[in-house]
Design an enzyme around this catalytic site. Structure first.
Site, PDB file in Angstrom:
ATOM      1  N   LYS A 189      -9.048   8.391  25.293  1.00  0.00           N
ATOM      2  CA  LYS A 189      -7.890   7.685  25.664  1.00  0.00           C
ATOM      3  C   LYS A 189      -8.122   6.290  25.192  1.00  0.00           C
ATOM      4  CE  LYS A 189      -9.939   6.481  29.854  1.00  0.00           C
ATOM      5  NZ  LYS A 189     -10.012   6.962  31.335  1.00  0.00           N
ATOM      6  N   TYR A 241      -8.824 -27.075  19.456  1.00  0.00           N
ATOM      7  CA  TYR A 241      -7.779 -27.458  20.288  1.00  0.00           C
ATOM      8  C   TYR A 241      -8.373 -27.943  21.647  1.00  0.00           C
ATOM      9  CZ  TYR A 241      -4.466 -24.753  17.866  1.00  0.00           C
ATOM     10  OH  TYR A 241      -3.753 -24.249  16.700  1.00  0.00           O
ATOM     11  N   MET A 278      -6.309 -18.297  18.420  1.00  0.00           N
ATOM     12  CA  MET A 278      -5.847 -16.958  18.350  1.00  0.00           C
ATOM     13  C   MET A 278      -6.433 -16.186  17.148  1.00  0.00           C
ATOM     14  SD  MET A 278      -1.963 -15.886  17.447  1.00  0.00           S
ATOM     15  CE  MET A 278      -1.180 -16.723  18.979  1.00  0.00           C
ATOM     16  N   ARG A 309      -5.350   7.618  43.215  1.00  0.00           N
ATOM     17  CA  ARG A 309      -4.176   7.207  42.081  1.00  0.00           C
ATOM     18  C   ARG A 309      -3.699   8.783  41.799  1.00  0.00           C
ATOM     19  NH1 ARG A 309      -8.109   4.490  37.602  1.00  0.00           N
ATOM     20  NH2 ARG A 309      -8.122   6.466  36.997  1.00  0.00           N
TER      21      ARG A 309
HETATM   22  C1  PLP Z   1     -11.365   7.312  31.422  1.00  0.00           C
HETATM   23  C2  PLP Z   1     -11.604   8.854  32.495  1.00  0.00           C
HETATM   24  C3  PLP Z   1     -12.846   9.171  32.459  1.00  0.00           C
HETATM   25  C4  PLP Z   1     -13.850   8.897  31.545  1.00  0.00           C
HETATM   26  O1  PLP Z   1     -14.578   7.755  32.428  1.00  0.00           O
HETATM   27  P1  PLP Z   1     -15.708   7.038  31.684  1.00  0.00           P
HETATM   28  O2  PLP Z   1     -16.350   6.127  33.001  1.00  0.00           O
HETATM   29  O3  PLP Z   1     -15.527   6.369  30.515  1.00  0.00           O
HETATM   30  O4  PLP Z   1     -16.874   8.247  31.499  1.00  0.00           O
HETATM   31  C5  PLP Z   1     -12.737  10.696  33.174  1.00  0.00           C
HETATM   32  N1  PLP Z   1     -11.935  11.075  33.702  1.00  0.00           N
HETATM   33  C6  PLP Z   1     -10.720  10.428  33.602  1.00  0.00           C
HETATM   34  C7  PLP Z   1      -9.576  11.003  34.517  1.00  0.00           C
HETATM   35  C8  PLP Z   1     -10.574   9.106  33.070  1.00  0.00           C
HETATM   36  O5  PLP Z   1      -9.375   8.568  33.399  1.00  0.00           O
END
Ligand code: PLP
Length: 384
Positions: free
Chosen positions: A41, A270, A320, A139
């Site tokens: 992701k 700055y 920036m 969640r």
């Molecule tokens: C991001 C995520 C992981 C991986 O977690 P890490 O701590 O980076 O290994 C596993 N499962 C879900 C559902 C996630 O969102």
């Protein structure tokens, strides 16, 4: 490092794919009875999803995981055909294309199930479902009280050929605290949820562990582990690289744009938070908060970069687009030299863990903050 050709980029995140393969090997040895899913992701935690996916699969990962349908589509468009799970969607998204390209989908509610089945009908192909149970993170996932209804709907879809229930899964709240009592509670709820699926004649695999639980809790490995941060070589238990079996994958660096002598008593950047105490040499390095160097990185004046063979202080505020580095007599620093912001630490440069400590955050946020719209990604260690 002088590059007189000027061909290397202004700023780059160097991504070491050999380190990705090494880290996947560490995870496979830690979980010998389970398959490994590399989590990609946020464009591979800021490293580039397609190249990391390729390296992870070469090293024996057999699943890939993403958050959104856009991320799933990007991997399929990049030629990645491996098993792929996507897990966070809205119920009114169109699932037709992802079902058609064999993307597994997480489902947490009857409404989501209906949307995915609609996509399956249009794709003329059964949807592959990972039913998510909320075991205590609160969640995603169905609450235990709603789990039976979700299972009934999924079992019916499997019976009529519109879906295949591939997995039951959940996510840990305190995976990085291996002794936390919530892990056992989540595991017990998870096993109960899986049993309920079996009682309905379903035969799903199970997955629960993140990177931290993969490395510390063999009892939670089940059939598949979902590893993100460890794939990128950042230790889920916050150990520095020297104390971790993992190898950091990203090095963030930029080249010196300008070197000049500045007299004593001049304010720098700055707000003039820093004033030259004596005549000194300043190097201007074009990497700033739009590139993934948060302003607060130098709020306490402790930020250092590796430049000209030494750790040197960033002076004044992060802008920036740029920072200013104090190079003292300046003898060792030339325009075009490379300043290393963070990396594995082998050369004495700061690590992403150092940055997280300074920022009061986690290294996940440090690497995902580096965006390729401004910072070039360069891949090394490509398998030959
Ligand atoms: C991001 C995520 C992981 C991986 O977690 P890490 O701590 O980076 O290994 C596993 N499962 C879900 C559902 C996630 O969102």
């Amino acid at each position: 490092m002088v590059d007189p050709s000027g061909s290397s980029p202004r700023a780059e995140a160097v991504v070491d794919l050999a380190a990705v393969r090494h880290n996947v090997g560490v995870l496979r040895r830690a979980a010998p009875g389970a398959a490994v899913m590399a989590v990609l992701k946020a464009d591979g935690y800021g490293h580039g999803a397609v190249p990391v996916a390729t390296a992870a699969l070469e090293a024996g990962a057999s699943w890939l995981g993403v958050c959104t349908l856009e991320e799933a589509r990007a991997l399929r468009a990049g030629g990645i055909t491996a098993p792929l799970l996507s897990w966070l969607h809205l119920p009114d998204e169109d699932f037709t294309e992802v079902v058609a390209t064999g993307v597994d989908l997480s489902v947490s509610s009857p409404r989501h199930l209906a949307a995915v089945l609609d996509g399956a009908r249009r794709a003329e192909r059964p949807a592959r479902l990972h039913l998510k149970v909320d075991t205590g993170l609160s969640r995603g996932g169905a609450q235990p009280a709603d789990w039976g209804d979700l299972l009934d709907g999924a079992a019916k879809a499997q019976a009529d050929g519109s879906a295949q229930v591939v997995a039951v899964w959940s996510h840990l709240a305190n995976g990085d605290s291996p002794q936390h009592p919530s892990l056992d509670l989540q595991a017990a709820r998870f096993t109960a949820a899986w049993r309920a699926a079996r009682e309905r004649g379903l035969t799903p695999i199970r997955h629960l562990a993140n990177s931290a639980a993969t490395l510390t809790r063999p009892d939670l490995h089940f059939d598949l582990v979902r590893a993100g941060i460890a794939v990128y070589g950042l230790d889920p238990l916050d150990r520095q690289p020297a104390d971790s079996p993992l190898r950091p994958v990203m090095t963030l660096r930029a080249r010196v744009a300008l070197v000049k002598r500045v007299p004593a008593g001049e304010g720098v950047a700055y707000g003039h938070e820093w004033t030259t105490p004596c005549d000194t040499t300043l190097a201007l390095v074009p990497l700033g908060y739009a590139d993934g160097v948060p302003r607060r990185m130098n709020r306490a004046g402790r930020m250092r970069v590796l430049l000209g063979g030494a750790l040197r202080p960033v002076v004044g505020r992060v802008s920036m687009d740029q920072v200013v580095v104090d190079c003292g007599d300046g003898a060792a620093v030339r325009e075009g030299d490379t300043a290393v912001f963070f990396g594995p630490g082998d050369g004495g440069e700061p690590t992403a863990q150092d940055w997280a400590d300074e920022l009061g955050t986690i290294h996940y946020e440090v690497v995902t903050g580096v965006h390729d719209r401004r910072v070039a990604r360069t891949y090394t260690g490509v398998a030959g």
